[in-house]
Write a protein that holds these residues in place. Sequence first.
Motif, PDB file in Angstrom:
ATOM      1  N   ALA A 184       0.825  -1.212   0.000  1.00 24.11           N
ATOM      2  CA  ALA A 184       0.000   0.000   0.000  1.00 24.11           C
ATOM      3  C   ALA A 184       0.859   1.263   0.000  1.00 24.11           C
ATOM      4  O   ALA A 184       0.328   2.366   0.062  1.00 24.11           O
ATOM      5  CB  ALA A 184      -0.926  -0.005   1.211  1.00 24.11           C
ATOM      6  N   HIS A 185       2.182   1.097  -0.078  1.00 24.37           N
ATOM      7  CA  HIS A 185       3.120   2.226  -0.028  1.00 24.37           C
ATOM      8  C   HIS A 185       2.950   3.036   1.252  1.00 24.37           C
ATOM      9  O   HIS A 185       3.083   4.250   1.262  1.00 24.37           O
ATOM     10  CB  HIS A 185       2.982   3.127  -1.261  1.00 24.37           C
ATOM     11  N   ASP A 186       2.639   2.358   2.335  1.00 24.81           N
ATOM     12  CA  ASP A 186       2.413   2.993   3.628  1.00 24.81           C
ATOM     13  C   ASP A 186       3.239   2.257   4.672  1.00 24.81           C
ATOM     14  O   ASP A 186       2.718   1.401   5.403  1.00 24.81           O
ATOM     15  CB  ASP A 186       0.926   2.954   3.988  1.00 24.81           C
ATOM     16  N   ALA A 187       4.533   2.567   4.713  1.00 26.39           N
ATOM     17  CA  ALA A 187       5.404   1.845   5.632  1.00 26.39           C
ATOM     18  C   ALA A 187       6.637   2.677   5.948  1.00 26.39           C
ATOM     19  O   ALA A 187       7.139   3.408   5.092  1.00 26.39           O
ATOM     20  CB  ALA A 187       5.838   0.519   5.017  1.00 26.39           C
ATOM     21  N   ILE A 188       7.095   2.545   7.165  1.00 23.17           N
ATOM     22  CA  ILE A 188       8.405   3.046   7.562  1.00 23.17           C
ATOM     23  C   ILE A 188       9.327   1.831   7.489  1.00 23.17           C
ATOM     24  O   ILE A 188       9.079   0.809   8.129  1.00 23.17           O
ATOM     25  CB  ILE A 188       8.401   3.627   8.991  1.00 23.17           C
TER      26      ILE A 188
END
Length: 121
Positions: free
Chosen positions: A66-70
């Motif tokens: 989801a391109h939502d990561a650290i």
Amino acid sequence: MYFENTGLENAAADLNLLDDIMLKHGLVREGQWDYERVTYDKKYVIKEGTFYLRVFGFTKDGDVGAHDAIITLMKPVVGKHYYPHGVEYGEEEHFPAHLLKSCEQTLAAVKADLNAFEIHA
């Protein structure tokens, strides 16, 4: 062969930012990810063979898809590719000095760019 003291191990950054910084320095993620892990590769084709500089990373609670990561980076490694078996990282492998120097320069440039954006836990 692992690279020590690069300053990248345990560095953390947003996935999208990391993708941009890595690509700027020739390290490509492509399809090398799952929902919790990523691998950035830079391919070297030299007279001694085909080698890959690899930087692995993982997320503890994000979603790479989801391109939502650290992403927290791990120790960089260089390996030699053997067709059709894959990449070998072992200590018995020979890595030319000019290859190692280029890898070290790439890693230093990545770290310099990442310093402005790194997330400190």
